[in-house]
Design a protein around this motif. Structure first.
Motif, mmCIF file in Angstrom:
data_model
loop_
_atom_site.group_PDB
_atom_site.id
_atom_site.type_symbol
_atom_site.label_atom_id
_atom_site.label_comp_id
_atom_site.label_asym_id
_atom_site.label_seq_id
_atom_site.Cartn_x
_atom_site.Cartn_y
_atom_site.Cartn_z
ATOM 1 N N ALA A 10 -0.943 5.886 8.950
ATOM 2 C CA ALA A 10 -1.104 4.428 9.023
ATOM 3 C C ALA A 10 -2.297 4.089 9.918
ATOM 4 O O ALA A 10 -2.653 4.847 10.811
ATOM 5 N N GLU A 11 -2.900 2.943 9.626
ATOM 6 C CA GLU A 11 -3.986 2.448 10.458
ATOM 7 C C GLU A 11 -3.372 1.460 11.446
ATOM 8 O O GLU A 11 -2.746 0.474 11.033
ATOM 9 N N ARG A 32 -1.061 2.399 5.088
ATOM 10 C CA ARG A 32 -0.509 1.147 5.620
ATOM 11 C C ARG A 32 -1.248 0.675 6.855
ATOM 12 O O ARG A 32 -1.681 1.471 7.675
ATOM 13 N N LYS A 33 -1.367 -0.633 6.961
ATOM 14 C CA LYS A 33 -2.003 -1.221 8.142
ATOM 15 C C LYS A 33 -0.901 -1.855 8.983
ATOM 16 O O LYS A 33 -0.237 -2.795 8.539
ATOM 17 N N LEU A 44 -2.278 -7.199 7.442
ATOM 18 C CA LEU A 44 -1.381 -6.133 7.895
ATOM 19 C C LEU A 44 -0.111 -6.106 7.047
ATOM 20 O O LEU A 44 0.380 -7.150 6.613
ATOM 21 N N PHE A 76 -5.955 -9.678 9.312
ATOM 22 C CA PHE A 76 -6.254 -8.268 9.046
ATOM 23 C C PHE A 76 -5.442 -7.713 7.879
ATOM 24 O O PHE A 76 -5.458 -6.521 7.637
ATOM 25 N N LYS A 92 -7.185 0.442 16.406
ATOM 26 C CA LYS A 92 -8.176 -0.613 16.611
ATOM 27 C C LYS A 92 -7.522 -1.631 17.531
ATOM 28 O O LYS A 92 -6.307 -1.798 17.525
ATOM 29 N N ARG A 108 0.846 -1.190 0.000
ATOM 30 C CA ARG A 108 0.000 0.000 0.000
ATOM 31 C C ARG A 108 0.881 1.239 0.000
ATOM 32 O O ARG A 108 2.052 1.172 0.326
ATOM 33 N N TYR A 148 -3.271 -1.338 14.535
ATOM 34 C CA TYR A 148 -4.007 -2.431 15.179
ATOM 35 C C TYR A 148 -3.195 -2.866 16.391
ATOM 36 O O TYR A 148 -2.101 -3.407 16.234
#
Ligand code: ATP
Ligand code: MG
Length: 213
Positions: A106-107, A9-10, A38, A36, A134, A4, A109
Motif C-alpha cells: 500500500a502507498e 491501495r492508497k 485515498l 489524494f 508521503k 484498487r 499518506y
C-alpha cells in the motif's frame, strides 16, 4: 470510485492522541482522502504519547472508543489499535512500519496538522519516515504552514514527499474540548454527538473524577 487491487491501495494514516477526537481531525482526514483519492483513512490513537508524557492523558481504551464512535459511520474510515497495543511510547516511525507490514504494497499518506509537521525534525528517525510514507500537512488555524526549515533536508527527496494543503478551517483543539468539559461548558458540535455522550457517560475531563471509573 473504483477499488484498487490490494497492493496498489492508497491509505491515509492519521495519528493523534484523540483526547478527544474532534471535527478538526475528521475534516482534515476527509479532505485529504478526497484530494489524494485515498481508499481508506486509518486513525491510529497513540499509546503513551512521548511528547505529552508529562501531561495527564485519558486512558487509551477511552480514546480508542471515542475514535471508533466518531468514525463508525464513514465506510472509508477505520481505527487501528497498533499504537495502543504496542504498549510503549508512540513514535511515528513505528506506527508507519507497522502500517506497512499490515498493508503490504500500500502507498501510505501520513496526515498531520501544521503544528505537528513543524516539529517533524524532532521526531525519531525522521529520514526513514519519508521512505515509509508521503506526508500531507494540513492547515490549522493559529499555526503557520511553514516548511522552510525542512527545505535543506527535503532537497534530496522527491517533490511529493511532503505536500501542504488547505483544509476548511476549524479552530478546535482537544485541549479546548477538555477545558470546556472540565468547566461544564458545551462541547456539542465541536465533537460528534456520540463523543459528547461518551465523555459525559465516562466523566472524562471532570476534575477529581477517578480515572477508569
Ligand atoms: P491537543 O490540544 O491535546 O494537542 P489536538 O487538537 O492538537 O489535541 P491531536 O490528537 O494532538 O489533537 O492531533 C492529532 C493530529 O490532528 C495532529 O497532526 C494535529 O496537528 C491535527 N489536528 C488537530 N486539530 C486540528 C484542526 N483543528 N485542524 C487541522 N488539524 C488538526
Ligand atoms: Mg495536538
Amino acid at each position: 470510485m473504483h477499488e484498487r487491487g490490494r497492493r496498489g491501495r492508497k491509505l491515509g494514516v492519521m495519528g493523534g492522541t484523540f483526547d478527544p477526537i474532534h471535527h478538526g481531525h475528521l475534516v482534515a482526514a476527509s479532505e485529504v482522502a478526497h484530494r489524494f483519492d485515498l481508499d481508506e483513512v486509518i486513525f491510529v490513537p497513540t499509546g503513551q504519547p512521548w511528547q505529552k508524557s508529562h501531561k495527564q492523558v485519558s486512558p487509551a481504551e477511552d480514546r480508542y472508543l471515542m475514535t471508533v464512535i466518531a468514525t463508525a459511520s464513514n465506510p472509508r474510515f477505520s481505527v487501528s489499535r497498533a499504537d495502543i497495543d504496542r504498549g510503549k511510547m508512540t513514535y511515528t516511525v513505528d506506527t508507519l512500519r507497522e502500517m506497512q507490514s499490515a498493508h503490504p504494497g500500500a502507498e501510505l499518506y501520513f496526515i498531520t496538522g501544521a503544528d505537528a509537521l513543524a516539529s517533524i525534525l524532532t521526531w525519531q528517525d525522521w529520514a526513514e519516515l519519508f521512505d515509509l510514507a508521503k506526508f500531507v500537512g494540513v492547515s490549522r488555524p493559529g499555526y503557520e504552514l511553514n516548511i522552510d526549515h525542512l527545505q535543506e533536508h527535503l532537497r534530496d527527496l522527491p517533490a511529493d514527499a511532503v505536500t501542504m494543503i488547505e483544509v476548511p478551517a476549524l479552530a478546535i483543539s482537544s485541549s479546548e474540548c477538555r477545558r470546556r468539559a472540565a468547566e461544564n461548558r458545551p462541547v456539542w458540535y465541536l465533537v460528534p454527538d456520540g463523543v459528547v455522550q461518551y465523555i459525559s457517560k465516562r466523566h472524562l475531563y471532570v476534575p477529581g473524577a477517578a480515572e477508569g471509573s
